[in-house]
Design a protein around this motif. Structure first.
Motif, PDB file in Angstrom:
ATOM      1  N   TRP A  77      22.577 -10.873 -15.630  1.00  0.00           N
ATOM      2  CA  TRP A  77      23.327 -12.021 -15.119  1.00  0.00           C
ATOM      3  C   TRP A  77      23.676 -11.883 -13.640  1.00  0.00           C
ATOM      4  O   TRP A  77      24.247 -12.799 -13.041  1.00  0.00           O
ATOM      5  N   GLN A  78      23.335 -10.763 -13.009  1.00  0.00           N
ATOM      6  CA  GLN A  78      23.640 -10.565 -11.594  1.00  0.00           C
ATOM      7  C   GLN A  78      22.523 -11.117 -10.700  1.00  0.00           C
ATOM      8  O   GLN A  78      21.366 -11.251 -11.129  1.00  0.00           O
ATOM      9  N   ARG A  79      22.886 -11.437  -9.465  1.00  0.00           N
ATOM     10  CA  ARG A  79      21.873 -11.824  -8.477  1.00  0.00           C
ATOM     11  C   ARG A  79      21.107 -10.577  -8.036  1.00  0.00           C
ATOM     12  O   ARG A  79      21.684  -9.505  -7.906  1.00  0.00           O
ATOM     13  N   PRO A  80      19.814 -10.703  -7.796  1.00  0.00           N
ATOM     14  CA  PRO A  80      19.084  -9.552  -7.252  1.00  0.00           C
ATOM     15  C   PRO A  80      19.513  -9.276  -5.810  1.00  0.00           C
ATOM     16  O   PRO A  80      19.836 -10.205  -5.055  1.00  0.00           O
ATOM     17  N   ARG A  86      18.611  -5.955  -9.670  1.00  0.00           N
ATOM     18  CA  ARG A  86      19.902  -6.429 -10.199  1.00  0.00           C
ATOM     19  C   ARG A  86      20.706  -5.211 -10.626  1.00  0.00           C
ATOM     20  O   ARG A  86      20.191  -4.331 -11.321  1.00  0.00           O
ATOM     21  N   THR A 194      28.232  -7.320  -1.528  1.00  0.00           N
ATOM     22  CA  THR A 194      27.504  -8.465  -0.971  1.00  0.00           C
ATOM     23  C   THR A 194      26.080  -8.100  -0.584  1.00  0.00           C
ATOM     24  O   THR A 194      25.134  -8.861  -0.818  1.00  0.00           O
ATOM     25  N   GLY A 197      23.622  -8.293  -3.418  1.00  0.00           N
ATOM     26  CA  GLY A 197      23.557  -9.540  -4.164  1.00  0.00           C
ATOM     27  C   GLY A 197      24.895 -10.107  -4.573  1.00  0.00           C
ATOM     28  O   GLY A 197      24.991 -11.257  -5.012  1.00  0.00           O
ATOM     29  N   CYS A 199      28.653  -9.928  -6.847  1.00  0.00           N
ATOM     30  CA  CYS A 199      28.902  -9.951  -8.291  1.00  0.00           C
ATOM     31  C   CYS A 199      28.858 -11.391  -8.785  1.00  0.00           C
ATOM     32  O   CYS A 199      29.764 -12.184  -8.512  1.00  0.00           O
ATOM     33  N   GLN A 200      27.805 -11.726  -9.490  1.00  0.00           N
ATOM     34  CA  GLN A 200      27.621 -13.077 -10.007  1.00  0.00           C
ATOM     35  C   GLN A 200      28.428 -13.311 -11.280  1.00  0.00           C
ATOM     36  O   GLN A 200      28.927 -14.405 -11.517  1.00  0.00           O
TER      37      GLN A 200
END
Length: 543
Positions: A77-80, A86, A194, A197, A199-200
């Motif tokens: 669920w995280q952004r690469p 990820r 940041t 990526g 923390c999404q």
């Protein structure tokens, strides 16, 4: 398939389904990586992105396997980052390191073996680099898992201080101290940074077997009380928005056709277990129901939480509602309506608890309680019409001495309206219980005879084994059940419900001997002359 140190990723195929290796290893948890959910409830838990989620299940229901899978989900669920990877960092918390090693780490290392390169024993940290193959495409992941034991109330602050995490997992959460949540939650959402990526998604999840009803997890997960300060709650709401909330996922009981993870258990697993357990242990560890407090016997075993409790808060029907009250030092009240089909709908409860502990009731006099009831109705039900009669505990109509007002007189002096004693001679408990029990067992068509709104937290807690007959020992040492339910925090609101149901149904009331009827009539005559119980009281506030 193995996971290696950071930088030398192992390839894992998400389409692979790995079950257990042999009959001698049937303990309910997968011995190798699998993304196949153990059942529909486990799947809903896995995909639930709310800030707090929990899965509760019987022994052997695959909870640990499911939580391992959620670690992978939380990373996906995280952004690469700029390098396409990820990342997530999380903490698994248990009471002792011995429990962590036996019940979590042994299975985790079966999925992702520890090596000299990826395991830091001093910090209890496992660092993984994985290429997860999804639909033929490799997804690079980096996961750091910290294993921590918290066995004292004063340790969480020191243990979590300075730790930046993506997620937290409270293993066997019912055995942990409640204050752990307040120290762990602020550490979430701080990793990855940041440059990697950001923390999404971040969140806290938990697993457990069903505890006793008085365990703090009931108020947290069933009632939805976060258990942290209002200041922290406001910060969390601002950060997470619509995602902020609690998702509670109880799995089916082990003896039901819907039981999960049966493919990973030996045939007859739950039957053998049930045969050796006490009734309360079977309720918790096989049936996956909250256990009764103090080893008591539930007053209403007929209650089915999924059937008798509404999924959403009930709305008032376009008709007057009834207020039913139980008086005394810790009073309580319920709001009821009956629909056209004869179903009793419990809209709300008024139970005043202490600020620090919702299992402790606030002591209030009749006047103070009347003000609290009026305030609650005006704020929560401003358009609700009340019927003129308030149905009440018969015991509140008599003062302790001739020169003292009765509880009922004090209540009416503030609340106004007509107080009516519930129609039960001698305030006997059996007719009251029978009236409610009849509603639980006799449906109205396809609907339950009684439907309780989920906002009725104490009432629901009582139905879910918090309202019990406790045991006592006779002079011969034999343990027997007491004749009346235990006067615990759930009992007063249940008394109020009984009075209201009795009034609506006017059933289950046995005839009394003539002398008892005569004394009752004399008492009612005296009450009528006081001008409140017989319906003489009038006043404002009635809609």
């Amino acid at each position: 398939m193995t996971a290696k140190a950071m930088g030398t990723a192992a390839m894992l195929d998400a389409a692979a389904i790995n079950l257990l290796g042999g009959a001698d290893e049937f303990d309910g948890e997968a011995k190798a990586v699998t993304l196949a959910p153990v059942g529909p409830v486990a799947q809903r838990f896995l995909s639930d992105r709310r800030f707090v989620t929990a899965i509760m299940g019987p022994y052997g229901s695959g909870k640990t396997t499911t939580c391992f899978q959620k670690i992978l989900n939380a990373t996906l669920w995280q952004r690469p980052g700029r390098d396409g990877v990820r990342r997530s960092r999380g903490m698994v918390v248990r009471s002792t390191y011995g429990q962590l090693e036996t019940n979590v780490m042994a299975d985790w290392f079966g999925w992702f073996p520890k090596t000299q390169d990826n395991w830091n024993g001093k910090e209890h940290k496992h660092s993984l680099s994985i290429d997860l193959l999804i639909a033929g495409k490799p997804i690079p992941l980096e996961i750091e898992v910290l294993f921590r034991a918290v066995d004292q109330e004063d340790k969480p602050e020191k243990l979590f201080k300075g730790v930046n995490l993506t997620w937290g997992w409270l293993n066997e959460v019912d055995t942990l101290h409640p204050n752990i949540r307040g120290f762990l939650m602020p550490r979430l959402g701080r990793y990855p940074g940041t440059r990697e990526g950001g923390c999404q998604w971040s969140g806290l999840w938990a697993d457990m077997n069903a505890p006793d009803i008085d365990n703090y997890t009931y108020g947290w997960l069933v009632d939805g009380e976060m258990g942290v300060s209002e200041e922290l709650l406001e910060k969390l709401r601002a950060i997470y928005g619509a995602q902020f909330g609690i998702g509670f996922h109880p799995q089916p009981g082990g003896l039901t056709p819907e039981a999960e993870n049966l493919a990973n258990l030996q045939p007859g697993y739950y039957d053998r277990m049930a045969a050796t357990m006490t009734a309360n242990d079977k309720l918790r560890f096989v049936d996956n129901e909250f256990g009764a407090v103090r080893s008591g016997q539930p007053v209403y075993p007929e209650w089915n939480d999924k059937f008798h409790c509404a999924a959403e808060p009930l709305r008032a029907l376009d008709r007057p509602a009834m207020l039913a009250i139980d008086g005394g030092n810790t009073p309580a009240a319920v709001l009821l309506q009956e629909d056209d089909d004869g179903q009793i709908r419990v809209l709300d409860e008024i139970v005043i608890v202490t600020p620090d502990d919702e299992t402790v009731l606030e002591k209030l006099g009749a006047t103070a309680f009347a003000k609290a009831v009026r305030r609650h109705i005006d704020q929560k039900w401003p358009k609700l019409r009340l019927q003129r009669e308030v149905i009440a505990d018969p015991a509140i109509f008599y003062g302790e001495a001739e020169d003292k007002l009765s509880w009922a007189q004090e209540f009416v002096g503030e609340f106004k309206g007509k107080l009516r004693a519930a129609p039960v001679a001698g305030n006997r408990i059996n007719p009251r219980l029978k009236a409610v029990r009849t509603c639980l067992t006799e449906n109205v068509g396809s609907k339950p005879g009684i439907l309780v709104s989920p906002v009725c937290r104490q009432l629901r807690r009582g139905f879910n084994n918090g309202y019990v007959f406790t045991r006592q020992k006779t002079t011969s040492g034999v343990a027997t059940l007491k004749d009346k339910p235990d006067k615990g925090p759930c009992s007063h609101v249940h008394d109020a419900l009984q009075y209201g149901v009795l009034w609506i149904r006017k059933s289950g009331i046995a005839s009394e001997e003539s002398e008892q009827e005569k004394r009752r009539a004399q008492r009612e005559t005296r009450v009528a002359h006081s001008g409140f119980a017989a319906g003489a009281a009038t006043g404002g506030g009635w809609r």
